[in-house]
Design an enzyme around this catalytic site. Structure first.
Site, short mmCIF file in Angstrom:
data_model
loop_
_atom_site.label_atom_id
_atom_site.label_comp_id
_atom_site.label_asym_id
_atom_site.label_seq_id
_atom_site.Cartn_x
_atom_site.Cartn_y
_atom_site.Cartn_z
CE LYS A 37 -4.36 0.11 2.45
NZ LYS A 37 -5.04 0.18 3.54
C1 E4P Z 1 -8.43 0.97 3.70
O1 E4P Z 1 -7.46 0.12 3.21
C2 E4P Z 1 -8.12 1.40 5.20
O2 E4P Z 1 -7.49 0.76 5.80
C3 E4P Z 1 -9.44 1.74 5.84
O3 E4P Z 1 -10.55 1.25 5.23
C4 E4P Z 1 -9.51 3.14 6.42
O4 E4P Z 1 -10.85 3.32 7.02
P1 E4P Z 1 -11.08 4.34 8.15
O5 E4P Z 1 -11.74 5.64 7.79
O6 E4P Z 1 -12.50 3.55 8.96
O7 E4P Z 1 -9.85 4.23 9.11
#
Ligand code: E4P
Length: 220
Positions: free
Chosen positions: A83
């Site tokens: 990522k």
């Molecule tokens: C995506 O890969 C992120 O880890 C995640 O969906 C972030 O979500 P949040 O806004 O609930 O922290």
């Protein structure tokens, strides 16, 4: 639409995997920080449970450091997806990782313009954060729809991974819009099962079956 868990919590990943519905996992630094394990060990443990893509995020303000971290993460297992954040350095690092055959997930995407950049560098996944868009008073589902439309028109191969989902309706709407993947917290995945009529109906079937067997046993 594939269903991913958005967590680094091993017990929850095991449970969802045993349900037979888990296609992959996304983690992020915030989620990893809750688990009290070295990050490479955590990623390895998750990849041992889940055969599908497991996203592991690089953390650095610097392009070359992100590339180095990404290469290390990619060595942990074949199903690791690195990522990278949608920053200038993150996109530049992502492009370099793609060039050496590493699959990437471009994260922290909040606009269709940013999603164009992710597709342009050949990302495997792009992650628009729907819930965080909702949090600032805009509509995360509109963002998702725009990205899905653009990717369709342009025939991009990058898969759209709806992220930051907060409730089952986010998941259902993401499927209607045409997201390739929805990643969600364990609590949201659990809720996908729930319907009171299923519980009432199941209880009734069990009671009727028991009464039927009892009647056969007592000869009447
Ligand atoms: C995506 O890969 C992120 O880890 C995640 O969906 C972030 O979500 P949040 O806004 O609930 O922290």
């Amino acid at each position: 639409m594939k269903l991913f868990l958005d967590t680094a919590h091993i017990d929850d990943i095991r449970t969802a995997s045993e349900w037979g519905i888990l296609d992959g996992v996304t983690t992020n630094p915030t989620l990893a920080a809750k688990e009290g394990m070295e990050f490479p060990d955590l990623v390895k443990t998750i990849t041992d449970i889940v055969p599908g893509p497991v996203s592991a995020e690089v953390v650095s303000p610097d392009r070359d450091e992100m590339v180095a971290q990404g290469k290390e993460l990619a060595q942990i297992a074949d199903n690791v997806v690195v990522k990278v954040p949608l920053t200038r350095h993150g996109v530049a690092a992502g492009a370099r990782l793609v060039d050496v055959g590493v699959k990437i997930n471009v994260t922290l995407v909040f606009s269709p313009a940013q999603a164009l950049l992710a597709a342009n560098i050949g990302a495997t996944f792009v992650s628009p954060f729907l819930g965080r868009v909702d949090d600032i008073g805009n509509d995360g589902l509109d963002l998702l729809a725009e990205i899905v439309q653009i990717y369709g028109v342009q025939a991009y191969e990058t898969e759209v991974l709806a992220a930051s989902l907060r409730h089952p309706q986010h998941v259902v709407e993401s499927a209607k819009i045409g997201a390739d993947i929805a990643t969600m917290p364990f609590a949201v995945m659990e809720k996908l099962f729930n319907h009171p009529l299923t519980d009432i109906g199941n209880e009734r079937f069990n009671q009727d079956w028991a009464a039927y067997q009892e009647a056969l046993r007592s000869g009447g």
